[in-house]
Design a protein around this motif. Structure first.
Motif, PDB file in Angstrom:
ATOM      1  N   CYS A 175      -8.415  -2.068  13.880  1.00 36.10           N
ATOM      2  CA  CYS A 175      -8.934  -2.498  12.574  1.00 36.10           C
ATOM      3  C   CYS A 175      -8.007  -3.538  11.932  1.00 36.10           C
ATOM      4  O   CYS A 175      -8.450  -4.434  11.205  1.00 36.10           O
ATOM      5  CB  CYS A 175      -9.081  -1.302  11.633  1.00 36.10           C
ATOM      6  SG  CYS A 175     -10.042   0.056  12.318  1.00 36.10           S
ATOM      7  N   GLY A 176      -6.694  -3.399  12.239  1.00 38.01           N
ATOM      8  CA  GLY A 176      -5.708  -4.296  11.640  1.00 38.01           C
ATOM      9  C   GLY A 176      -5.799  -5.725  12.154  1.00 38.01           C
ATOM     10  O   GLY A 176      -5.151  -6.620  11.610  1.00 38.01           O
ATOM     11  N   ALA A 177      -6.585  -5.960  13.212  1.00 42.02           N
ATOM     12  CA  ALA A 177      -6.758  -7.329  13.693  1.00 42.02           C
ATOM     13  C   ALA A 177      -7.589  -8.141  12.700  1.00 42.02           C
ATOM     14  O   ALA A 177      -7.486  -9.368  12.643  1.00 42.02           O
ATOM     15  CB  ALA A 177      -7.442  -7.329  15.055  1.00 42.02           C
ATOM     16  N   CYS A 178      -8.427  -7.455  11.922  1.00 43.69           N
ATOM     17  CA  CYS A 178      -9.290  -8.147  10.943  1.00 43.69           C
ATOM     18  C   CYS A 178      -8.886  -7.856   9.497  1.00 43.69           C
ATOM     19  O   CYS A 178      -9.167  -8.652   8.600  1.00 43.69           O
ATOM     20  CB  CYS A 178     -10.747  -7.740  11.137  1.00 43.69           C
ATOM     21  SG  CYS A 178     -11.468  -8.372  12.652  1.00 43.69           S
ATOM     22  N   HIS A 179      -8.293  -6.669   9.263  1.00 40.59           N
ATOM     23  CA  HIS A 179      -7.994  -6.270   7.888  1.00 40.59           C
ATOM     24  C   HIS A 179      -6.492  -6.198   7.659  1.00 40.59           C
ATOM     25  O   HIS A 179      -5.761  -5.640   8.490  1.00 40.59           O
ATOM     26  CB  HIS A 179      -8.583  -4.886   7.591  1.00 40.59           C
ATOM     27  CG  HIS A 179     -10.079  -4.859   7.607  1.00 40.59           C
ATOM     28  ND1 HIS A 179     -10.848  -5.403   6.598  1.00 40.59           N
ATOM     29  CD2 HIS A 179     -10.954  -4.350   8.508  1.00 40.59           C
ATOM     30  CE1 HIS A 179     -12.126  -5.215   6.882  1.00 40.59           C
ATOM     31  NE2 HIS A 179     -12.227  -4.586   8.035  1.00 40.59           N
TER      32      HIS A 179
ATOM     33  N   ALA B 190     -13.934  10.863   9.462  1.00 38.74           N
ATOM     34  CA  ALA B 190     -13.468  11.526   8.232  1.00 38.74           C
ATOM     35  C   ALA B 190     -11.988  11.227   7.998  1.00 38.74           C
ATOM     36  O   ALA B 190     -11.583  10.911   6.873  1.00 38.74           O
ATOM     37  CB  ALA B 190     -13.719  13.025   8.316  1.00 38.74           C
ATOM     38  N   ALA B 191     -11.165  11.290   9.058  1.00 40.36           N
ATOM     39  CA  ALA B 191      -9.731  11.009   8.918  1.00 40.36           C
ATOM     40  C   ALA B 191      -9.517   9.557   8.468  1.00 40.36           C
ATOM     41  O   ALA B 191      -8.701   9.269   7.584  1.00 40.36           O
ATOM     42  CB  ALA B 191      -9.022  11.275  10.242  1.00 40.36           C
ATOM     43  N   LEU B 192     -10.290   8.651   9.072  1.00 42.08           N
ATOM     44  CA  LEU B 192     -10.204   7.232   8.697  1.00 42.08           C
ATOM     45  C   LEU B 192     -10.555   7.054   7.210  1.00 42.08           C
ATOM     46  O   LEU B 192      -9.861   6.343   6.466  1.00 42.08           O
ATOM     47  CB  LEU B 192     -11.194   6.454   9.582  1.00 42.08           C
ATOM     48  CG  LEU B 192     -10.992   4.976   9.856  1.00 42.08           C
ATOM     49  CD1 LEU B 192      -9.543   4.646  10.158  1.00 42.08           C
ATOM     50  CD2 LEU B 192     -11.886   4.563  11.023  1.00 42.08           C
ATOM     51  N   ALA B 193     -11.619   7.751   6.792  1.00 44.67           N
ATOM     52  CA  ALA B 193     -12.045   7.655   5.391  1.00 44.67           C
ATOM     53  C   ALA B 193     -10.981   8.222   4.458  1.00 44.67           C
ATOM     54  O   ALA B 193     -10.708   7.655   3.395  1.00 44.67           O
ATOM     55  CB  ALA B 193     -13.373   8.386   5.197  1.00 44.67           C
ATOM     56  N   VAL B 194     -10.355   9.335   4.866  1.00 42.65           N
ATOM     57  CA  VAL B 194      -9.307   9.943   4.042  1.00 42.65           C
ATOM     58  C   VAL B 194      -8.136   8.974   3.893  1.00 42.65           C
ATOM     59  O   VAL B 194      -7.570   8.813   2.807  1.00 42.65           O
ATOM     60  CB  VAL B 194      -8.851  11.292   4.662  1.00 42.65           C
ATOM     61  CG1 VAL B 194      -7.556  11.765   4.009  1.00 42.65           C
ATOM     62  CG2 VAL B 194      -9.940  12.332   4.490  1.00 42.65           C
TER      63      VAL B 194
ATOM     64  N   ALA C 293       0.839  -1.209   0.000  1.00 43.68           N
ATOM     65  CA  ALA C 293       0.000   0.000   0.000  1.00 43.68           C
ATOM     66  C   ALA C 293       0.869   1.251   0.000  1.00 43.68           C
ATOM     67  O   ALA C 293       1.976   1.236   0.534  1.00 43.68           O
ATOM     68  CB  ALA C 293      -0.901  -0.010   1.232  1.00 43.68           C
ATOM     69  N   PRO C 294       0.361   2.352  -0.593  1.00 47.61           N
ATOM     70  CA  PRO C 294       1.116   3.607  -0.538  1.00 47.61           C
ATOM     71  C   PRO C 294       1.200   4.131   0.905  1.00 47.61           C
ATOM     72  O   PRO C 294       0.278   3.918   1.694  1.00 47.61           O
ATOM     73  CB  PRO C 294       0.297   4.541  -1.436  1.00 47.61           C
ATOM     74  CG  PRO C 294      -1.058   3.931  -1.519  1.00 47.61           C
ATOM     75  CD  PRO C 294      -0.887   2.457  -1.334  1.00 47.61           C
ATOM     76  N   GLU C 295       2.293   4.797   1.218  1.00 50.13           N
ATOM     77  CA  GLU C 295       2.461   5.415   2.548  1.00 50.13           C
ATOM     78  C   GLU C 295       1.498   6.595   2.670  1.00 50.13           C
ATOM     79  O   GLU C 295       1.243   7.279   1.676  1.00 50.13           O
ATOM     80  CB  GLU C 295       3.895   5.953   2.684  1.00 50.13           C
ATOM     81  CG  GLU C 295       4.966   4.877   2.792  1.00 50.13           C
ATOM     82  CD  GLU C 295       5.010   4.263   4.180  1.00 50.13           C
ATOM     83  OE1 GLU C 295       4.735   5.003   5.150  1.00 50.13           O
ATOM     84  OE2 GLU C 295       5.290   3.057   4.282  1.00 50.13           O
ATOM     85  N   PRO C 296       1.014   6.885   3.881  1.00 53.04           N
ATOM     86  CA  PRO C 296       0.200   8.094   4.051  1.00 53.04           C
ATOM     87  C   PRO C 296       1.038   9.337   3.742  1.00 53.04           C
ATOM     88  O   PRO C 296       2.202   9.399   4.138  1.00 53.04           O
ATOM     89  CB  PRO C 296      -0.207   8.057   5.528  1.00 53.04           C
ATOM     90  CG  PRO C 296       0.333   6.816   6.112  1.00 53.04           C
ATOM     91  CD  PRO C 296       1.158   6.097   5.097  1.00 53.04           C
TER      92      PRO C 296
ATOM     93  N   ARG D 175      -2.209  10.399   7.924  1.00 50.45           N
ATOM     94  CA  ARG D 175      -1.470   9.784   9.036  1.00 50.45           C
ATOM     95  C   ARG D 175      -2.368   9.646  10.262  1.00 50.45           C
ATOM     96  O   ARG D 175      -2.338   8.633  10.963  1.00 50.45           O
ATOM     97  CB  ARG D 175      -0.221  10.610   9.365  1.00 50.45           C
ATOM     98  CG  ARG D 175       0.971  10.246   8.474  1.00 50.45           C
ATOM     99  CD  ARG D 175       2.234  10.972   8.894  1.00 50.45           C
ATOM    100  NE  ARG D 175       2.229  12.361   8.440  1.00 50.45           N
ATOM    101  CZ  ARG D 175       2.659  12.749   7.222  1.00 50.45           C
ATOM    102  NH1 ARG D 175       3.143  11.864   6.386  1.00 50.45           N
ATOM    103  NH2 ARG D 175       2.612  14.010   6.865  1.00 50.45           N
ATOM    104  N   GLN D 176      -3.213  10.671  10.498  1.00 46.83           N
ATOM    105  CA  GLN D 176      -4.150  10.620  11.622  1.00 46.83           C
ATOM    106  C   GLN D 176      -5.129   9.449  11.430  1.00 46.83           C
ATOM    107  O   GLN D 176      -5.424   8.707  12.368  1.00 46.83           O
ATOM    108  CB  GLN D 176      -4.907  11.946  11.717  1.00 46.83           C
ATOM    109  CG  GLN D 176      -5.736  12.098  12.987  1.00 46.83           C
ATOM    110  CD  GLN D 176      -6.746  13.239  12.869  1.00 46.83           C
ATOM    111  OE1 GLN D 176      -6.536  14.187  12.093  1.00 46.83           O
ATOM    112  NE2 GLN D 176      -7.820  13.148  13.621  1.00 46.83           N
ATOM    113  N   GLY D 177      -5.596   9.300  10.180  1.00 47.05           N
ATOM    114  CA  GLY D 177      -6.513   8.196   9.878  1.00 47.05           C
ATOM    115  C   GLY D 177      -5.848   6.850  10.107  1.00 47.05           C
ATOM    116  O   GLY D 177      -6.458   5.927  10.661  1.00 47.05           O
ATOM    117  N   GLN D 178      -4.579   6.722   9.709  1.00 49.79           N
ATOM    118  CA  GLN D 178      -3.868   5.462   9.906  1.00 49.79           C
ATOM    119  C   GLN D 178      -3.708   5.168  11.402  1.00 49.79           C
ATOM    120  O   GLN D 178      -3.832   4.013  11.838  1.00 49.79           O
ATOM    121  CB  GLN D 178      -2.489   5.503   9.224  1.00 49.79           C
ATOM    122  CG  GLN D 178      -1.844   4.131   9.156  1.00 49.79           C
ATOM    123  CD  GLN D 178      -0.422   4.184   8.616  1.00 49.79           C
ATOM    124  OE1 GLN D 178       0.369   5.055   8.979  1.00 49.79           O
ATOM    125  NE2 GLN D 178      -0.107   3.251   7.730  1.00 49.79           N
TER     126      GLN D 178
END
Ligand code: CUA
Length: 334
Positions: free
Chosen positions: A256-260, A324-328, A236-239, A245-248
């Protein structure tokens, strides 16, 4: 006009209104009547010939019925009558239906022809599609979800499995459907020819969100497909921005990374769809939403309202700016 006459004219006016919408349903990206490949074209031919056979039988039998009840009402000798019943009621349908069956069966082997090298494994989940591309000679798969891409002009083998319930993979414009059964593998091969976007749909009732289990099928020129697959294999591209970065960081803190999985990061979950190149896909949540800001925020906050019984919990405690940050961040995963 008599009451019955009025009802009849109302009925025909209604059918005139309904007919265009019914015919309209024959068009579009999910129509077996608009074939985009060899298999769907063959199935359409079978359908049209069967339809022709059915019309011939229907006209012949009803024509005889009308003839003997309306036109020639003379008494028919018993022997003559028996001959008509055996000829038109037994021999004619047996010949027509038998010929159609033999011809239909003769087409079956080509629907199971081996693929030309590319294998795509698809696993039916609740209620989404886990997709893995295995190009010829590959040691490990390229993971994706809820979208299946094909190179045009060659035959691709789809190896189908399911986790818990029986699903059925069906892309009407590209070919027939095939069940996905827990504990065993079924195989479907498809030879798409016309480049474009098509739509697939789960064709076996599998639970609360069966109708919400769709996906895009994309047929690409072979060189475009190879370039696209190479991009999908990359991490994946870096933020790039503070908001990304806030979204990440929210993605990490909320677990979220436990499932995705997002390849190239510490997120390696395998329960839910791989999100490495989520933003390159045509849809979100298995063909029901778009990969854009509002839909992403809406989906994350209201998963179970949108898709009943889906495994992903609704993150309705997140503030709007966090969503919104997560979506971005997710939108940046091209
Ligand atoms: Cu999956 Cu119906």
């Amino acid at each position: 006009m008599s009451r019955r006459g009025k009802q009849a004219s109302r009925g025909s006016a209604l059918s005139l209104l309904v007919l265009p919408s019914l015919l309209g349903a024959c068009d579009g990206p999910q129509s077996a009547l608009m074939p985009g490949g060899q298999d769907a074209a063959q199935l359409l031919l079978i359908f049209l010939v069967m339809l022709g056979g059915a019309i011939v039988l229907w006209l012949a039998l009803n024509g005889m019925f009308l003839y003997f009840t309306q036109v020639d009402r003379r008494h028919v000798a018993l022997r003559h009558g028996n001959r008509i019943i055996i000829g038109a009621g037994v021999v004619l349908p047996t010949l027509v239906v038998g010929a159609l069956l033999a011809w239909g069966l003769s087409i079956m082997p080509s629907q199971r022809a081996p693929g030309d090298g590319l294998v795509i494994r698809v696993n039916g989940e609740e209620w989404w599609w886990r997709v893995e591309y295995w190009p010829a000679g590959a040691q490990e798969p390229i993971a994706s979800a809820n979208e299946i891409r094909f190179p045009a002009g060659s035959r691709t083998e789809l190896q189908l499995t399911a986790s818990t319930y029986i699903h059925s993979l069906w892309i009407p414009s590209l070919g027939g459907k095939m069940d996905m059964i827990p504990g065993r593998q079924t195989v479907l091969t498809l030879h798409p020819d016309l480049e474009g976007f098509y739509r697939g749909q789960c064709a076996e009732f599998c639970g609360a969100s069966h109708a919400l289990m769709a996906f895009e099928a994309v047929v690409m020129a072979p060189e475009d497909f190879d370039a696209w697959l190479a991009e999908q294999a990359a991490p994946a591209p870096e933020p790039q921005s503070d908001l990304q970065r806030q979204g990440q960081a929210i993605f990490r803190d909320e677990g979220c990374g436990a499932c995705h999985a997002i390849r190239g990061t510490a997120f390696t979950g395998t329960v839910g769809p791989d999100l490495t190149h989520l933003a390159s896909r045509a849809s979100l949540a298995a063909g029901i939403m778009e990969v854009e800001r509002d839909d992403l925020m809406n989906w994350i906050a209201h998963t179970r309202d949108i898709k009943p019984q889906v495994a992903m919990p609704a993150y309705d405690w997140l503030a709007r700016d966090e969503l919104a940050a997560l979506a971005v961040y997710l939108e940046s995963l091209e």
